[in-house]
Design a protein around this motif. Structure first.
Motif, mmCIF file in Angstrom:
data_model
loop_
_atom_site.group_PDB
_atom_site.id
_atom_site.type_symbol
_atom_site.label_atom_id
_atom_site.label_comp_id
_atom_site.label_asym_id
_atom_site.label_seq_id
_atom_site.Cartn_x
_atom_site.Cartn_y
_atom_site.Cartn_z
ATOM 1 N N MET A 42 0.833 -1.195 0.000
ATOM 2 C CA MET A 42 0.000 0.000 0.000
ATOM 3 C C MET A 42 0.872 1.250 0.000
ATOM 4 S SD MET A 42 -2.937 1.565 0.094
ATOM 5 C CE MET A 42 -4.229 0.523 0.701
ATOM 6 N N MET A 43 1.901 1.272 0.828
ATOM 7 C CA MET A 43 2.781 2.429 0.893
ATOM 8 C C MET A 43 3.509 2.644 -0.434
ATOM 9 S SD MET A 43 2.097 3.569 3.839
ATOM 10 C CE MET A 43 3.331 4.817 4.112
ATOM 11 N N ASP A 44 3.937 1.566 -1.079
ATOM 12 C CA ASP A 44 4.608 1.681 -2.374
ATOM 13 C C ASP A 44 3.679 2.273 -3.426
ATOM 14 O OD1 ASP A 44 6.906 0.558 -1.283
ATOM 15 O OD2 ASP A 44 6.564 -1.423 -2.167
ATOM 16 N N ARG A 45 2.436 1.786 -3.468
ATOM 17 C CA ARG A 45 1.479 2.288 -4.451
ATOM 18 C C ARG A 45 1.181 3.761 -4.212
ATOM 19 N NH1 ARG A 45 -2.502 -1.788 -2.890
ATOM 20 N NH2 ARG A 45 -1.199 -3.594 -2.929
ATOM 21 N N ILE A 46 0.987 4.105 -2.967
ATOM 22 C CA ILE A 46 0.670 5.487 -2.622
ATOM 23 C C ILE A 46 1.832 6.407 -2.967
ATOM 24 C CG2 ILE A 46 0.264 7.016 -0.662
ATOM 25 C CD1 ILE A 46 -1.414 4.609 0.454
ATOM 26 N N GLY A 47 3.030 5.994 -2.653
ATOM 27 C CA GLY A 47 4.204 6.795 -2.975
ATOM 28 C C GLY A 47 4.346 7.041 -4.465
ATOM 29 N N ALA A 48 3.871 6.124 -5.280
ATOM 30 C CA ALA A 48 3.942 6.297 -6.728
ATOM 31 C C ALA A 48 3.005 7.395 -7.216
ATOM 32 C CB ALA A 48 3.609 4.983 -7.428
ATOM 33 N N ILE A 49 1.970 7.703 -6.463
ATOM 34 C CA ILE A 49 0.999 8.723 -6.858
ATOM 35 C C ILE A 49 1.403 10.100 -6.349
ATOM 36 C CG2 ILE A 49 -1.416 9.451 -6.669
ATOM 37 C CD1 ILE A 49 -2.082 6.443 -6.239
ATOM 38 N N ASP A 50 1.915 10.176 -5.145
ATOM 39 C CA ASP A 50 2.255 11.450 -4.505
ATOM 40 C C ASP A 50 3.572 11.969 -5.076
ATOM 41 O OD1 ASP A 50 2.487 13.631 -2.816
ATOM 42 O OD2 ASP A 50 3.056 12.436 -1.077
ATOM 43 N N SER A 51 3.507 12.622 -6.224
ATOM 44 C CA SER A 51 4.720 13.008 -6.947
ATOM 45 C C SER A 51 5.553 14.068 -6.240
ATOM 46 C CB SER A 51 4.372 13.465 -8.361
ATOM 47 O OG SER A 51 3.515 14.589 -8.324
ATOM 48 N N ASN A 52 4.957 14.905 -5.396
ATOM 49 C CA ASN A 52 5.750 15.916 -4.699
ATOM 50 C C ASN A 52 6.070 15.522 -3.260
ATOM 51 O OD1 ASN A 52 3.326 16.319 -3.400
ATOM 52 N ND2 ASN A 52 3.115 18.473 -3.973
ATOM 53 N N ASP A 53 5.728 14.305 -2.867
ATOM 54 C CA ASP A 53 6.059 13.751 -1.544
ATOM 55 C C ASP A 53 5.597 14.624 -0.378
ATOM 56 O OD1 ASP A 53 7.317 11.456 -2.579
ATOM 57 O OD2 ASP A 53 9.192 12.564 -2.876
ATOM 58 N N ASP A 54 4.422 15.240 -0.518
ATOM 59 C CA ASP A 54 3.923 16.066 0.585
ATOM 60 C C ASP A 54 2.946 15.314 1.484
ATOM 61 O OD1 ASP A 54 1.636 15.960 -0.992
ATOM 62 O OD2 ASP A 54 1.362 18.138 -1.083
ATOM 63 N N GLY A 55 2.694 14.036 1.182
ATOM 64 C CA GLY A 55 1.818 13.230 2.016
ATOM 65 C C GLY A 55 0.347 13.378 1.688
ATOM 66 N N ILE A 56 0.025 14.119 0.655
ATOM 67 C CA ILE A 56 -1.362 14.356 0.257
ATOM 68 C C ILE A 56 -1.448 14.177 -1.255
ATOM 69 C CG2 ILE A 56 -3.180 16.108 0.093
ATOM 70 C CD1 ILE A 56 -1.956 17.351 2.640
ATOM 71 N N ILE A 57 -2.535 13.589 -1.713
ATOM 72 C CA ILE A 57 -2.737 13.444 -3.152
ATOM 73 C C ILE A 57 -3.638 14.573 -3.628
ATOM 74 C CG2 ILE A 57 -3.697 12.001 -4.987
ATOM 75 C CD1 ILE A 57 -1.100 10.945 -3.767
ATOM 76 N N SER A 58 -3.121 15.357 -4.548
ATOM 77 C CA SER A 58 -3.911 16.435 -5.141
ATOM 78 C C SER A 58 -4.721 15.881 -6.304
ATOM 79 C CB SER A 58 -2.987 17.549 -5.648
ATOM 80 O OG SER A 58 -2.258 17.092 -6.782
ATOM 81 N N ALA A 59 -5.676 16.661 -6.754
ATOM 82 C CA ALA A 59 -6.478 16.251 -7.905
ATOM 83 C C ALA A 59 -5.584 16.054 -9.131
ATOM 84 C CB ALA A 59 -7.569 17.282 -8.181
ATOM 85 N N ASP A 60 -4.588 16.910 -9.296
ATOM 86 C CA ASP A 60 -3.667 16.771 -10.438
ATOM 87 C C ASP A 60 -2.861 15.485 -10.355
ATOM 88 O OD1 ASP A 60 -4.462 19.141 -11.678
ATOM 89 O OD2 ASP A 60 -2.844 20.328 -10.766
#
Length: 161
Positions: A42-60
């Motif tokens: 789960m952490m690996d998948r999430i890290g792949a989405i959070d491109s700026n590593d701020d801990g939050i997924i933006s709409a972009d």
């Protein structure tokens, strides 16, 4: 044929990332306790989405992930996903330890394909796929601020809303 390896999480569900673990906060676990293979996946998948590593997924960030996943799934580059293309990409590690659960997850995946195929053509267009991804992101964004925190994601996945 395209390279099929992705973190595929998220296609339709993992749109958030856990906050970076500061050295003084290494026991903080928004995804639950333990350090088993499920948590790490789960952490690996999430890290792949959070491109700026701020801990939050933006709409972009979520939109970029949905488009990337669609491109990877569309094996023949014809702009439409068939059920076979959609099912060919594995979701998660699927270690083979629980066949009943794997069957249940594959059945859910087939149902999602049917839900995305709004025009009932038997194929999912890029527009249909993106609309489904956007709807899942918006459902997870409970405070409607255009971003999804790990807490919002977890609540949405577990039905705590």
């Amino acid at each position: 044929m395209k390279h099929k390896r992705l973190f595929a999480a998220m296609i339709l569900s993992a749109f958030v990332a856990a906050p970076a673990m500061a050295e003084d906060n290494q026991n903080w676990r928004p995804w639950g306790g333990g350090n088993g293979p499920g948590r790490q996946a789960m952490m690996d998948r999430i890290g792949a989405i959070d491109s700026n590593d701020d801990g939050i997924i933006s709409a972009d960030e979520a939109a970029d992930q949905v488009e990337s996943v669609y491109a990877a799934m569309d094996a023949d580059d014809d702009g439409e996903l068939t059920m076979e293309e959609f099912m060919a990409v594995r979701m998660g590690p699927q270690l083979g330890q629980n066949e009943a659960r794997q069957k249940m997850m594959q059945d859910r995946k087939k149902a999602r394909f049917g839900e995305m195929d709004v025009d009932k053509s038997g194929k999912v267009s890029k527009a249909e796929f993106i609309a489904a991804g956007k709807a899942r992101f918006e459902a997870a964004d409970t405070d409607k601020d255009g971003q999804v925190t790990p807490w919002e994601f977890r609540a949405q996945r577990r039905g705590w809303q």
